[in-house]
Motif scaffolding. Structure first.
Motif, mmCIF file in Angstrom:
data_model
loop_
_atom_site.group_PDB
_atom_site.id
_atom_site.type_symbol
_atom_site.label_atom_id
_atom_site.label_comp_id
_atom_site.label_asym_id
_atom_site.label_seq_id
_atom_site.Cartn_x
_atom_site.Cartn_y
_atom_site.Cartn_z
ATOM 1 N N THR A 208 42.567 53.992 35.421
ATOM 2 C CA THR A 208 42.078 54.452 36.725
ATOM 3 C C THR A 208 42.635 53.588 37.854
ATOM 4 O O THR A 208 42.897 54.088 38.951
ATOM 5 C CB THR A 208 40.546 54.413 36.770
ATOM 6 O OG1 THR A 208 40.086 53.085 36.484
ATOM 7 C CG2 THR A 208 39.942 55.371 35.771
ATOM 8 N N MET A 209 42.838 52.290 37.578
ATOM 9 C CA MET A 209 43.397 51.411 38.608
ATOM 10 C C MET A 209 44.856 51.751 38.885
ATOM 11 O O MET A 209 45.305 51.688 40.034
ATOM 12 C CB MET A 209 43.256 49.949 38.178
ATOM 13 C CG MET A 209 41.806 49.470 38.104
ATOM 14 S SD MET A 209 41.654 47.711 37.753
ATOM 15 C CE MET A 209 42.247 46.994 39.295
ATOM 16 N N ARG B 137 37.807 43.704 39.453
ATOM 17 C CA ARG B 137 37.958 45.044 38.886
ATOM 18 C C ARG B 137 38.991 45.049 37.762
ATOM 19 O O ARG B 137 38.871 45.819 36.802
ATOM 20 C CB ARG B 137 38.354 46.033 39.983
ATOM 21 C CG ARG B 137 37.228 46.274 40.985
ATOM 22 C CD ARG B 137 37.598 47.301 42.022
ATOM 23 N NE ARG B 137 37.894 48.615 41.451
ATOM 24 C CZ ARG B 137 36.962 49.487 41.058
ATOM 25 N NH1 ARG B 137 35.677 49.188 41.153
ATOM 26 N NH2 ARG B 137 37.319 50.666 40.577
ATOM 27 N N TYR C 271 32.139 44.388 40.346
ATOM 28 C CA TYR C 271 33.253 45.301 40.593
ATOM 29 C C TYR C 271 32.921 46.372 41.628
ATOM 30 O O TYR C 271 33.811 47.047 42.126
ATOM 31 C CB TYR C 271 33.703 45.961 39.287
ATOM 32 C CG TYR C 271 32.687 46.887 38.656
ATOM 33 C CD1 TYR C 271 32.662 48.242 38.973
ATOM 34 C CD2 TYR C 271 31.755 46.414 37.735
ATOM 35 C CE1 TYR C 271 31.743 49.105 38.392
ATOM 36 C CE2 TYR C 271 30.832 47.256 37.146
ATOM 37 C CZ TYR C 271 30.830 48.597 37.478
ATOM 38 O OH TYR C 271 29.905 49.440 36.897
ATOM 39 N N GLY D 165 38.081 46.229 34.226
ATOM 40 C CA GLY D 165 38.918 47.318 33.744
ATOM 41 C C GLY D 165 39.522 47.007 32.384
ATOM 42 O O GLY D 165 39.623 47.890 31.520
ATOM 43 N N PRO E 198 35.801 50.718 36.672
ATOM 44 C CA PRO E 198 37.260 50.684 36.577
ATOM 45 C C PRO E 198 37.741 50.609 35.128
ATOM 46 O O PRO E 198 37.040 50.119 34.242
ATOM 47 C CB PRO E 198 37.614 49.390 37.315
ATOM 48 C CG PRO E 198 36.449 48.490 37.030
ATOM 49 C CD PRO E 198 35.229 49.381 36.934
#
Length: 297
Positions: free
Chosen positions: A247-248, A87, A61, A91, A243
């Motif tokens: 947050t993404m 990610r 990631y 995540g 991640p």
């Protein structure tokens, strides 16, 4: 005349281990319920992906694999040139891990408090339940933001804060259940036999209040995922470069006009996981509730 142990055995309720095929009918009912079985299958897939995330993710990631904000890779490249799919998988692992850990903390502490408050009663019950009422008086998200901001942005702090916030859910459910069964014959029979209070709570009462606990676990994980996503969106959860779904979403909002999929993919995944958890929780409630067994058998 029946002996004391025989009369106690007659007073004890039938459990899945004592009844023939106690588990088989339940799983048959679950498979027969299409919504519950589909939601359960999806959640099982999500859990497998989260557990095996480092092996499934095409790239690390943190690796830069292409030109930023392009359509390279399976789901595109983010603003730092990292693979979005990788990610997204990591995540999911982060968000699900935080949510499950927080709910386990809440479940263990909340169930223990509910058992003690409901069984002991008197001033012990008053102290515990008034403390629960005080905790419920604070808006959860506001309290979570304030505490995490004070403690500092870290996943451990997020787990502890969410766990504490969800303790009342389990305490109140277990407390009400214990109040309704503590005077039942099988509980009184255990007392007559001289069973220790701790054993009565763990071996006699807890198994008989497990159904609403299981349902609450499923529903609480869905709320915890949303809470973690909200905190991470504000920068109080997972810290870069690690991640999480929150947050993404937070990072993708800055590129909504350039590459909207950076926001859409994690948002849709949050929606699907939360929806599946809620559907599965509702289905489990119907399957475990004796009033609905005839409808689902």
């Amino acid at each position: 005349m029946a002996t004391a142990p025989e009369s106690v055995a007659q007073a004890l309720p039938d459990t899945p281990s004592r009844a023939n095929g106690g588990r088989k009918p339940f799983f048959k009912r679950m498979l027969a319920n299409r919504r519950t079985s589909v939601a359960g299958a999806f959640l099982l897939l999500i859990v497998v992906v989260a557990v095996l995330a480092p092996l499934i993710a095409p790239h690390d990631y943190r690796d830069i694999v292409g030109k930023p904000l392009t359509s390279g890779g399976t789901l595109g490249i983010d603003d730092f040139g990292r693979d979005v799919l990788s990610r997204l998988i990591i995540g999911l692992r982060t968000s699900l891990g935080v949510a499950v850990s927080a709910v386990l903390v809440a479940g263990v502490i909340g169930v223990a408090l509910g058992l003690v408050a409901g069984y002991v009663g008197r001033w012990v019950s008053t102290i515990i339940m008034r403390g629960i009422d005080v905790l419920l008086s604070f808006p959860p998200i506001v309290l979570a933001i304030a505490v995490v901001a004070i403690l500092g942005p870290a996943l451990v702090n997020v787990v502890l804060v969410i766990g504490v916030l969800y303790i009342p859910r389990f305490t109140r459910i277990v407390y009400s259940q214990v109040l309704s069964i503590r005077s039942m014959e099988y509980v009184e029979a255990s007392k007559i036999m001289g069973t220790r209070p701790a054993d009565i709570l763990a071996k006699t009462i807890l198994p008989n209040v497990s159904a609403p606990i299981i349902v609450q676990l499923s529903l609480s994980v869905s709320f915890a995922i949303q809470m973690e996503a909200g905190l991470s969106f504000l920068g109080l959860g997972a810290q870069p470069p690690l991640p999480s779904l929150g947050t993404m979403v937070g990072a993708g909002r800055d590129f909504l006009e350039v590459q909207p999929t950076l926001l859409i993919y994690p948002s849709v995944l949050i929606i699907l996981v939360v929806l599946a958890l809620n559907v599965f929780g509702d289905g489990m409630r119907d399957l475990l509730d004796p009033r609905h067994r005839g409808k689902n058998s």
